[in-house]
Scaffold this motif. Structure first.
Motif, short mmCIF file in Angstrom:
data_model
loop_
_atom_site.label_atom_id
_atom_site.label_comp_id
_atom_site.label_asym_id
_atom_site.label_seq_id
_atom_site.Cartn_x
_atom_site.Cartn_y
_atom_site.Cartn_z
N ARG A 98 0.77 -1.19 0.01
CA ARG A 98 -0.07 -0.06 0.02
C ARG A 98 0.88 1.26 0.18
NH1 ARG A 98 -2.90 -3.07 -2.14
NH2 ARG A 98 -4.46 -4.45 -1.10
N ARG A 99 0.52 2.08 -1.09
CA ARG A 99 1.44 3.41 -1.14
C ARG A 99 0.32 4.60 -0.90
NH1 ARG A 99 4.90 0.62 0.50
NH2 ARG A 99 6.50 -0.11 -0.75
N ILE A 100 1.26 5.82 -1.00
CA ILE A 100 0.72 7.21 -0.83
C ILE A 100 0.82 7.68 -2.15
CG2 ILE A 100 0.60 9.23 0.43
CD1 ILE A 100 1.66 8.00 2.93
N LEU A 101 0.07 7.99 -3.12
CA LEU A 101 0.39 8.45 -4.20
C LEU A 101 0.27 10.20 -4.29
CD1 LEU A 101 -2.09 6.24 -6.53
CD2 LEU A 101 0.40 5.94 -5.48
N LEU A 102 1.50 10.93 -4.28
CA LEU A 102 1.27 12.29 -4.48
C LEU A 102 1.10 12.82 -5.93
CD1 LEU A 102 3.34 11.53 -1.72
CD2 LEU A 102 3.78 14.07 -1.94
N MET A 103 0.20 13.82 -5.89
CA MET A 103 -0.06 14.36 -7.37
C MET A 103 -0.31 15.91 -7.02
SD MET A 103 -2.40 11.46 -8.92
CE MET A 103 -3.30 10.95 -7.77
N ASP A 104 -0.21 16.56 -8.19
CA ASP A 104 -0.46 18.02 -8.31
C ASP A 104 -2.07 18.11 -8.40
OD1 ASP A 104 -1.30 17.42 -10.86
OD2 ASP A 104 0.58 18.25 -11.87
N ASN A 105 -2.61 19.28 -8.38
CA ASN A 105 -4.23 19.36 -8.33
C ASN A 105 -4.74 19.63 -9.85
OD1 ASN A 105 -4.69 20.11 -5.44
ND2 ASN A 105 -2.85 21.04 -5.66
N ALA A 106 -4.41 18.67 -10.51
CA ALA A 106 -4.91 18.62 -11.97
C ALA A 106 -6.30 18.19 -11.90
CB ALA A 106 -3.99 17.74 -12.86
N LYS A 107 -7.19 18.86 -12.57
CA LYS A 107 -8.53 18.60 -12.46
C LYS A 107 -8.91 16.99 -12.69
CE LYS A 107 -13.07 19.99 -14.05
NZ LYS A 107 -13.75 21.07 -14.96
N PHE A 108 -8.38 16.34 -13.46
CA PHE A 108 -8.50 14.98 -13.78
C PHE A 108 -8.09 14.14 -12.51
CE2 PHE A 108 -4.92 15.46 -16.12
CZ PHE A 108 -4.16 14.21 -16.01
N HIS A 109 -7.16 14.56 -11.59
CA HIS A 109 -6.56 13.85 -10.55
C HIS A 109 -7.76 13.72 -9.66
CE1 HIS A 109 -1.97 14.88 -11.40
NE2 HIS A 109 -2.63 13.75 -12.21
N LYS A 110 -8.45 14.67 -9.57
CA LYS A 110 -9.62 14.77 -8.67
C LYS A 110 -10.87 14.11 -8.88
CE LYS A 110 -7.56 18.69 -6.15
NZ LYS A 110 -7.75 19.93 -5.53
N ALA A 111 -11.07 13.48 -10.15
CA ALA A 111 -12.19 13.18 -10.70
C ALA A 111 -12.35 11.96 -9.92
CB ALA A 111 -12.07 12.73 -12.02
N GLN A 112 -13.74 11.57 -9.78
CA GLN A 112 -14.19 10.58 -8.98
C GLN A 112 -14.03 9.24 -9.56
OE1 GLN A 112 -16.13 11.18 -6.13
NE2 GLN A 112 -15.53 8.93 -5.55
N ARG A 113 -13.78 8.93 -10.63
CA ARG A 113 -13.19 7.58 -11.42
C ARG A 113 -11.62 7.41 -10.86
NH1 ARG A 113 -13.60 6.09 -17.63
NH2 ARG A 113 -12.61 4.06 -17.35
N VAL A 114 -10.75 8.47 -10.74
CA VAL A 114 -9.46 8.24 -10.39
C VAL A 114 -9.51 8.01 -8.82
CG1 VAL A 114 -7.19 9.49 -10.21
CG2 VAL A 114 -8.56 9.75 -12.32
N GLN A 115 -10.19 8.88 -8.19
CA GLN A 115 -10.17 8.67 -6.59
C GLN A 115 -10.64 7.10 -6.44
OE1 GLN A 115 -10.34 11.38 -4.01
NE2 GLN A 115 -9.33 12.67 -5.62
N ASP A 116 -11.77 6.64 -7.08
CA ASP A 116 -12.31 5.24 -6.82
C ASP A 116 -11.34 4.16 -6.98
OD1 ASP A 116 -14.65 6.37 -6.04
OD2 ASP A 116 -15.81 6.01 -7.89
#
Length: 168
Positions: free
Chosen positions: A113-131
């Motif tokens: 299990r890891r912690i994924l660090l990303m910038d605030n690009a709109k598609f990074h915050k999309a529900q599909r990515v989060q799920d």
């Protein structure tokens, strides 16, 4: 050297980065579990920064710009190096980014299990990515705005662009 946004060193942004770093230091995660993910787009017809002009022609004479094929690269790195990467024509969106995570990155992580660090690009915050991230047992952590220097994956792009400039 690169130009930074005027907002980069605003007191509010500096305070955001300080709070973010403090939360990381006192948070439940361990930096050994971080995976830095970022994407960058570039044109295959980018030109060299230095060169010579043919005889009788000014080095500064304008040459018609050919937009050519736009490419995007997404990279995931951790303390050991590059874990996964993917090139594609055009830009990433929530669908293609999720495919990268599920087909390229997650299989390489096995059951860790890891912690994924990303910038605030709109598609990074999309529900599909989060799920996709939460469903695989990983955690997502967003970097503070105007903080590309906190994402280790950023360092890859200058090398790639330099290579492309020399080869194309």
């Amino acid at each position: 050297m690169r130009a930074e946004s005027e907002r980069y060193n605003e007191p509010e942004r500096i305070e955001d980065r300080r709070r973010w770093a403090e939360n990381i230091l006192h948070g439940p995660g361990n930096m050994n579990h971080f995976i830095y993910i970022d994407e960058a787009g570039f044109n295959l017809h980018i030109t060299r920064k230095y060169g010579r002009a043919p005889r009788g022609r000014s080095a500064f004479q304008r040459v018609p710009y050919n937009r050519g094929p736009n490419m995007s690269l997404v990279v995931a790195i951790d303390k050991t190096g590059i874990l996964a990467y993917h090139f594609k024509h055009g830009a990433y969106n929530q669908e293609t980014f999720t495919e990268f995570l599920e087909e390229q990155l997650f299989p390489r992580l096995e059951d860790r299990r890891r912690i994924l660090l990303m910038d605030n690009a709109k598609f990074h915050k999309a529900q599909r990515v989060q799920d996709a991230i939460n469903g695989s047992g990983h955690t997502i952590l967003f970097l503070p705005p105007y903080s590309p220097h906190l994402n280790a994956a950023e360092s890859i792009f200058s090398s790639v662009k330099t290579y492309v400039r020399q080869e194309v």
